[in-house]
Motif scaffolding. Sequence first.
Motif, PDB file in Angstrom:
ATOM      1  N   ASP A   7       7.944  -8.110   4.704  1.00 32.32           N
ATOM      2  CA  ASP A   7       7.192  -6.868   4.504  1.00 32.32           C
ATOM      3  C   ASP A   7       8.014  -5.690   5.008  1.00 32.32           C
ATOM      4  O   ASP A   7       8.225  -5.535   6.216  1.00 32.32           O
ATOM      5  N   VAL A   8       8.468  -4.847   4.079  1.00 35.51           N
ATOM      6  CA  VAL A   8       9.340  -3.720   4.409  1.00 35.51           C
ATOM      7  C   VAL A   8       8.505  -2.518   4.814  1.00 35.51           C
ATOM      8  O   VAL A   8       7.522  -2.183   4.165  1.00 35.51           O
ATOM      9  N   TRP A   9       8.926  -1.859   5.888  1.00 32.00           N
ATOM     10  CA  TRP A   9       8.216  -0.674   6.365  1.00 32.00           C
ATOM     11  C   TRP A   9       9.093   0.576   6.358  1.00 32.00           C
ATOM     12  O   TRP A   9       8.603   1.689   6.484  1.00 32.00           O
TER      13      TRP A   9
ATOM     14  N   ASN B 108       0.817  -1.222   0.000  1.00 29.21           N
ATOM     15  CA  ASN B 108       0.000   0.000   0.000  1.00 29.21           C
ATOM     16  C   ASN B 108       0.851   1.273   0.000  1.00 29.21           C
ATOM     17  O   ASN B 108       1.578   1.507  -0.953  1.00 29.21           O
ATOM     18  N   ASP B 109       0.793   2.086   1.053  1.00 26.27           N
ATOM     19  CA  ASP B 109       1.491   3.381   1.052  1.00 26.27           C
ATOM     20  C   ASP B 109       3.008   3.239   1.057  1.00 26.27           C
ATOM     21  O   ASP B 109       3.723   4.191   0.781  1.00 26.27           O
ATOM     22  N   LYS B 110       3.544   2.057   1.314  1.00 25.78           N
ATOM     23  CA  LYS B 110       4.993   1.838   1.332  1.00 25.78           C
ATOM     24  C   LYS B 110       5.544   1.546  -0.070  1.00 25.78           C
ATOM     25  O   LYS B 110       6.754   1.525  -0.267  1.00 25.78           O
ATOM     26  N   CYS B 111       4.674   1.356  -1.068  1.00 24.56           N
ATOM     27  CA  CYS B 111       5.108   0.999  -2.425  1.00 24.56           C
ATOM     28  C   CYS B 111       6.031   2.027  -3.064  1.00 24.56           C
ATOM     29  O   CYS B 111       6.793   1.701  -3.966  1.00 24.56           O
ATOM     30  N   THR B 112       5.990   3.258  -2.616  1.00 23.09           N
ATOM     31  CA  THR B 112       6.823   4.312  -3.219  1.00 23.09           C
ATOM     32  C   THR B 112       8.186   4.450  -2.557  1.00 23.09           C
ATOM     33  O   THR B 112       8.994   5.271  -2.995  1.00 23.09           O
ATOM     34  N   LEU B 113       8.486   3.671  -1.531  1.00 25.70           N
ATOM     35  CA  LEU B 113       9.763   3.812  -0.814  1.00 25.70           C
ATOM     36  C   LEU B 113      10.992   3.595  -1.690  1.00 25.70           C
ATOM     37  O   LEU B 113      12.063   4.095  -1.378  1.00 25.70           O
ATOM     38  N   VAL B 114      10.863   2.850  -2.793  1.00 25.85           N
ATOM     39  CA  VAL B 114      12.023   2.564  -3.637  1.00 25.85           C
ATOM     40  C   VAL B 114      12.174   3.534  -4.809  1.00 25.85           C
ATOM     41  O   VAL B 114      13.153   3.450  -5.551  1.00 25.85           O
ATOM     42  N   GLU B 115      11.246   4.443  -4.976  1.00 29.60           N
ATOM     43  CA  GLU B 115      11.267   5.306  -6.158  1.00 29.60           C
ATOM     44  C   GLU B 115      12.451   6.266  -6.207  1.00 29.60           C
ATOM     45  O   GLU B 115      12.856   6.679  -7.277  1.00 29.60           O
ATOM     46  N   HIS B 116      13.026   6.614  -5.082  1.00 27.86           N
ATOM     47  CA  HIS B 116      14.159   7.541  -5.064  1.00 27.86           C
ATOM     48  C   HIS B 116      15.509   6.822  -5.113  1.00 27.86           C
ATOM     49  O   HIS B 116      16.549   7.464  -5.149  1.00 27.86           O
ATOM     50  N   LEU B 117      15.507   5.497  -5.140  1.00 32.25           N
ATOM     51  CA  LEU B 117      16.748   4.722  -5.116  1.00 32.25           C
ATOM     52  C   LEU B 117      17.302   4.514  -6.518  1.00 32.25           C
ATOM     53  O   LEU B 117      16.558   4.491  -7.493  1.00 32.25           O
TER      54      LEU B 117
END
Length: 132
Positions: free
Chosen positions: A89-91, A49-58
């Motif tokens: 599950d990464v948070w 859910n809301d964590k799906c964007t955590l990798v976009e800046h990598l």
Amino acid sequence: MNEVKLRGKYLGATQIKEVGTNGTKIRQFYVDISDNPEYPNTPEMQLINDKCTLVEHLTLGQEIEVFARLKGRKGVDKDGVERVYTNVDVWKINAIQRTSAAFVVPGQAAPTPAVGTFANPAPNTPKSDVPF
């Protein structure tokens, strides 16, 4: 406790998918946590859910620190075989920032910076308006 912390190199992520009847968003990504290049260790982790964007800046190959929860459940696959399904599950993800530093051997003092010598300008050189 079911929480883990891993450190490794970011290898990429899948597109965001919607699964289930409630439209849960899931995205898988991969981190190289290998100690020895002969034996690759690249677990699949997931963002929900809301964590799906955590990798976009990598960026690929960037060193990261990953905080996750391990989740598992028993189930029966399509062939009737009982299995255990495990998810990571990464948070939280921290990008590791590398800074340049002088190498110091334990027990020795840190090296002192070299002091440069600058020659005086030629005697007939006109002065510049530049303050340095």
